[in-house]
Design an enzyme around this catalytic site. Sequence first.
Site, mmCIF file in Angstrom:
data_model
loop_
_atom_site.group_PDB
_atom_site.id
_atom_site.type_symbol
_atom_site.label_atom_id
_atom_site.label_comp_id
_atom_site.label_asym_id
_atom_site.label_seq_id
_atom_site.Cartn_x
_atom_site.Cartn_y
_atom_site.Cartn_z
ATOM 1 N N CYS A 167 6.525 11.979 21.844
ATOM 2 C CA CYS A 167 5.651 11.488 22.601
ATOM 3 C C CYS A 167 5.121 10.175 21.820
ATOM 4 O O CYS A 167 5.408 8.858 22.280
ATOM 5 C CB CYS A 167 4.365 12.343 22.836
ATOM 6 S SG CYS A 167 4.940 13.978 23.603
ATOM 7 N N LYS A 175 -1.522 6.939 30.769
ATOM 8 C CA LYS A 175 -0.982 8.157 29.766
ATOM 9 C C LYS A 175 -0.192 7.186 28.473
ATOM 10 O O LYS A 175 -0.257 7.579 27.292
ATOM 11 C CB LYS A 175 0.199 8.699 30.373
ATOM 12 C CG LYS A 175 1.110 9.566 29.552
ATOM 13 C CD LYS A 175 0.552 10.616 28.912
ATOM 14 C CE LYS A 175 1.330 11.257 27.844
ATOM 15 N NZ LYS A 175 1.282 12.532 27.338
ATOM 16 N N ARG A 233 12.098 18.375 15.745
ATOM 17 C CA ARG A 233 12.878 17.581 16.318
ATOM 18 C C ARG A 233 12.062 16.111 16.335
ATOM 19 O O ARG A 233 10.756 16.255 16.087
ATOM 20 C CB ARG A 233 13.046 17.637 18.109
ATOM 21 C CG ARG A 233 13.895 18.947 18.136
ATOM 22 C CD ARG A 233 13.715 19.487 19.652
ATOM 23 N NE ARG A 233 12.524 19.729 20.041
ATOM 24 C CZ ARG A 233 12.039 19.988 21.275
ATOM 25 N NH1 ARG A 233 12.904 19.657 22.174
ATOM 26 N NH2 ARG A 233 10.800 20.312 21.341
ATOM 27 N N HIS A 271 -18.849 4.973 8.331
ATOM 28 C CA HIS A 271 -19.385 3.932 9.440
ATOM 29 C C HIS A 271 -19.436 4.764 10.806
ATOM 30 O O HIS A 271 -18.552 5.122 11.182
ATOM 31 C CB HIS A 271 -18.561 2.574 9.242
ATOM 32 C CG HIS A 271 -19.405 1.683 10.064
ATOM 33 N ND1 HIS A 271 -19.303 1.619 11.209
ATOM 34 C CD2 HIS A 271 -19.884 0.558 9.715
ATOM 35 C CE1 HIS A 271 -19.790 0.545 11.800
ATOM 36 N NE2 HIS A 271 -20.336 -0.302 10.788
ATOM 37 N N ASN A 298 -1.364 7.400 24.110
ATOM 38 C CA ASN A 298 -0.356 7.680 23.055
ATOM 39 C C ASN A 298 -0.301 6.322 22.381
ATOM 40 O O ASN A 298 0.110 6.484 20.850
ATOM 41 C CB ASN A 298 0.974 8.156 23.432
ATOM 42 C CG ASN A 298 0.918 9.511 23.708
ATOM 43 O OD1 ASN A 298 -0.160 10.170 23.584
ATOM 44 N ND2 ASN A 298 1.803 10.073 24.473
ATOM 45 N N PHE A 319 7.483 18.219 12.590
ATOM 46 C CA PHE A 319 7.049 16.816 12.808
ATOM 47 C C PHE A 319 5.540 16.668 12.429
ATOM 48 O O PHE A 319 4.850 15.609 12.598
ATOM 49 C CB PHE A 319 7.595 16.381 13.931
ATOM 50 C CG PHE A 319 6.736 16.586 15.305
ATOM 51 C CD1 PHE A 319 5.379 15.976 15.684
ATOM 52 C CD2 PHE A 319 6.862 17.606 16.196
ATOM 53 C CE1 PHE A 319 4.915 16.283 16.934
ATOM 54 C CE2 PHE A 319 6.293 17.925 17.321
ATOM 55 C CZ PHE A 319 5.063 17.203 17.528
#
Length: 423
Positions: free
Chosen positions: A266, A212, A339, A250, A216, A331
């Site tokens: 995250c 995980k 936030r 490409h 990210n 965001f």
Amino acid sequence: MSFQTISVIGLGYIGLPTAAVFASRKKKVIGVDVNPKAVATINQGRIHIVEPDLDIVVHAAVTEGYLRATTTPEPADAFLVAVPTPFKGDHEPDLGYIESASKAIAPVLKKGDLVILESTSPVGATEQMSAWMAEFRPDLTFPQTHGEESDIRVAHCPERVLPGHVLRELVQNDRVIGGMTPRCSAAAASLYKIFVEGDCVVTNARTAEMCKLTENSFRDTNIAFANELSIICDKLDINVWELIRLANRHPRVNILQPGPGVGGHCIAVDPWFIVSKAPAEARLIRAAREVNDSKPEWVLEKTKLAVGEFLLANPLKTARDVTIACLGLAFKPDIDDLRESPAVAITQKILATHPGPVLAVEPNIDALSGQLAGRLRLEVIDAALAVADVIVLLVDHKSFKTIPRSILTTHKVVDTRGIWSAC
Ligand code: SAJ
């Protein structure tokens, strides 16, 4: 394994949709949250967060009697822990919410139960959660001491859903299942198969935790590459949007898009969990975080330059006469979540340093709250464009994309998302 009752601890952006989807498959679900307001809202069949279609699924689940919320854990066959994992101090992970959740569910655990950590966590957090539960229940055995024979099964199964598409991605995405033992993995896989249509791919808990964080961090690093390119291209007078478009032709290149910085709860947080466990080795991952975290400062410099250019062209005016309009506060595009938003941070800094009027346009919210309320005026697009001298485009919301490109000739523009400059 059959699961008659499933308990979800933490009814936020991940826990509530997960609880609702289990309930929609006619499982009895007990949702637990420390926030009594959220619990009351859910028990009325309503939601306290914004996510498309979630209100409909929660309303049906509650009225049909499959989903109920409470502030205190109750016995269940499986517990899913979906609580926040922020960082503290020098970006070290804060496992305080996981610790509280472990201690809260420990008293109601019984032999044969499955406990799954869904929260994005540093490597080792699942073992730590199991140790916290064991501390409170010496009468039960756990995988860290009794392996396959343990009374309680424990696994890490990280969530991977994209805000705004949570209900679809919960069902369709593949799921990484990291049991503390193979038997723990098998139990967790059979739980997720209740609603997951993607593959449930089995590994161990530490690999699932790292997987995980890797996903990210990969995205953060790719965005940092794009952000760094945008700064280099600005210096060399090259259009970065055209450059990325060309490079991406490409077959093995796929660069993401630059922006004003990386926000959300995250991508801007999780890479630090890798850095905190391997500070000397995670050099690229740390550098990517630093590049993305420094992008708002660069946008502020560009804004100051735009104000300076406006004043040069209008020598009778002073900075006090210059109106700046910040387009977008969320965001990322087409959501209302402010936030951890670089757009908010930039707008706040402009407000703090610019002596003239500052406006914000955020089509996804009705009013400003907290630190943004007060001197900042929330305007609709047309009104803002009519009075602004300098436009700082911070979020590529759909409605901003209809503003004609001629804005580049009528206003001084800082276009952090390339909605006009990309052509
Ligand atoms: N961003 C850019 N340029 C891009 C893409 C994104 O600047 O090309 C920015 C966005 O504007 C935003 C930030 O990055 O500020 C993060 O947005 P996002 O859409 O990349 O990701 P999140 O935070 O909404 O969701 C991510 C997803 N992870 C990946 O795509 C690898 C999601 O699948 C995870 O479940 C989620 O994090 C999570 O909960 O961890």
